[in-house]
Scaffold this motif. Structure first.
Motif, mmCIF file in Angstrom:
data_model
loop_
_atom_site.group_PDB
_atom_site.id
_atom_site.type_symbol
_atom_site.label_atom_id
_atom_site.label_comp_id
_atom_site.label_asym_id
_atom_site.label_seq_id
_atom_site.Cartn_x
_atom_site.Cartn_y
_atom_site.Cartn_z
ATOM 1 N N LEU A 13 0.831 -1.200 0.000
ATOM 2 C CA LEU A 13 0.000 0.000 0.000
ATOM 3 C C LEU A 13 0.871 1.258 0.000
ATOM 4 O O LEU A 13 0.599 2.208 -0.725
ATOM 5 N N ARG A 14 1.934 1.247 0.822
ATOM 6 C CA ARG A 14 2.857 2.387 0.837
ATOM 7 C C ARG A 14 3.496 2.603 -0.534
ATOM 8 O O ARG A 14 3.650 3.743 -0.978
ATOM 9 N N ASP A 15 3.887 1.527 -1.198
ATOM 10 C CA ASP A 15 4.494 1.643 -2.531
ATOM 11 C C ASP A 15 3.508 2.214 -3.542
ATOM 12 O O ASP A 15 3.852 3.089 -4.343
ATOM 13 N N VAL A 80 -1.149 15.360 1.391
ATOM 14 C CA VAL A 80 -2.175 14.691 2.188
ATOM 15 C C VAL A 80 -2.141 13.190 1.923
ATOM 16 O O VAL A 80 -2.193 12.377 2.853
ATOM 17 N N LEU A 81 -2.043 12.810 0.663
ATOM 18 C CA LEU A 81 -2.011 11.392 0.312
ATOM 19 C C LEU A 81 -0.784 10.698 0.894
ATOM 20 O O LEU A 81 -0.851 9.548 1.303
ATOM 21 N N ARG A 82 0.332 11.397 0.966
ATOM 22 C CA ARG A 82 1.569 10.820 1.496
ATOM 23 C C ARG A 82 1.389 10.354 2.947
ATOM 24 O O ARG A 82 2.002 9.384 3.368
ATOM 25 N N THR A 83 0.547 11.039 3.692
ATOM 26 C CA THR A 83 0.347 10.682 5.098
ATOM 27 C C THR A 83 -0.883 9.805 5.306
ATOM 28 O O THR A 83 -1.345 9.642 6.442
ATOM 29 N N ALA A 84 -1.407 9.214 4.248
ATOM 30 C CA ALA A 84 -2.645 8.438 4.355
ATOM 31 C C ALA A 84 -2.459 7.101 5.055
ATOM 32 O O ALA A 84 -3.390 6.594 5.678
ATOM 33 N N VAL A 85 -1.284 6.517 4.982
ATOM 34 C CA VAL A 85 -1.075 5.188 5.555
ATOM 35 C C VAL A 85 -0.202 5.299 6.796
ATOM 36 O O VAL A 85 0.976 5.639 6.709
#
Length: 136
Positions: A13-15, A80-85
């Motif tokens: 998911l991070r990738d 924002v998306l970068r901190t989603a997981v």
């Protein structure tokens, strides 16, 4: 005994999100670049034509401002998306600082665009000096 089923492992998911972040941030950078190139081309074209009118340059600035606002929105979306997981507190703090700076930039750019637009509209509807009281 705990039963947990992962639909997608966190590393995968991070990738995937990392790829999406790069795509979104690239789109934002591309929008800003295209806006800058377009504004520069319009500026040169206006200069070549000898149209040194302030209103013409203000229109170019307004258009560039719109590109900047849109590009900054894409950049913020990437952040924002970068901190989603599973974000850490450090990542959340960094996002808050970045979001505050970019939101302030967007606010002031938007306000300047609105003021310039109102000024242009006023100047287009206001008769030139000395035109009042002329016989028709």
């Amino acid at each position: 005994m705990t039963l947990s089923a992962e639909v997608l492992p966190e590393s995968t998911l991070r990738d995937a999100i990392g790829l999406l972040v790069r795509l979104i941030e690239s789109a934002g950078a591309l929008i800003i670049f295209i806006g800058a190139v377009w504004a520069f081309a319009q500026f040169v074209r206006a200069g070549m034509r000898g149209r040194g009118k302030v209103a013409g340059f203000n229109r170019i600035r307004l258009s560039l401002g719109r590109f900047l606002v849109l590009g900054l929105e894409f950049q913020l979306a990437g952040d924002v998306l970068r901190t989603a997981v599973a974000p850490s507190f450090a990542e959340i703090g960094q996002l808050a600082a970045i979001a505050a700076i970019r939101t302030a930039l967007n606010y002031f750019l938007g306000r300047e665009i609105a003021q310039e637009r109102a000024e242009i509209e006023r100047s287009e509807t206001t008769p030139p000096p000395g035109a009042k009281g002329l016989p028709t």
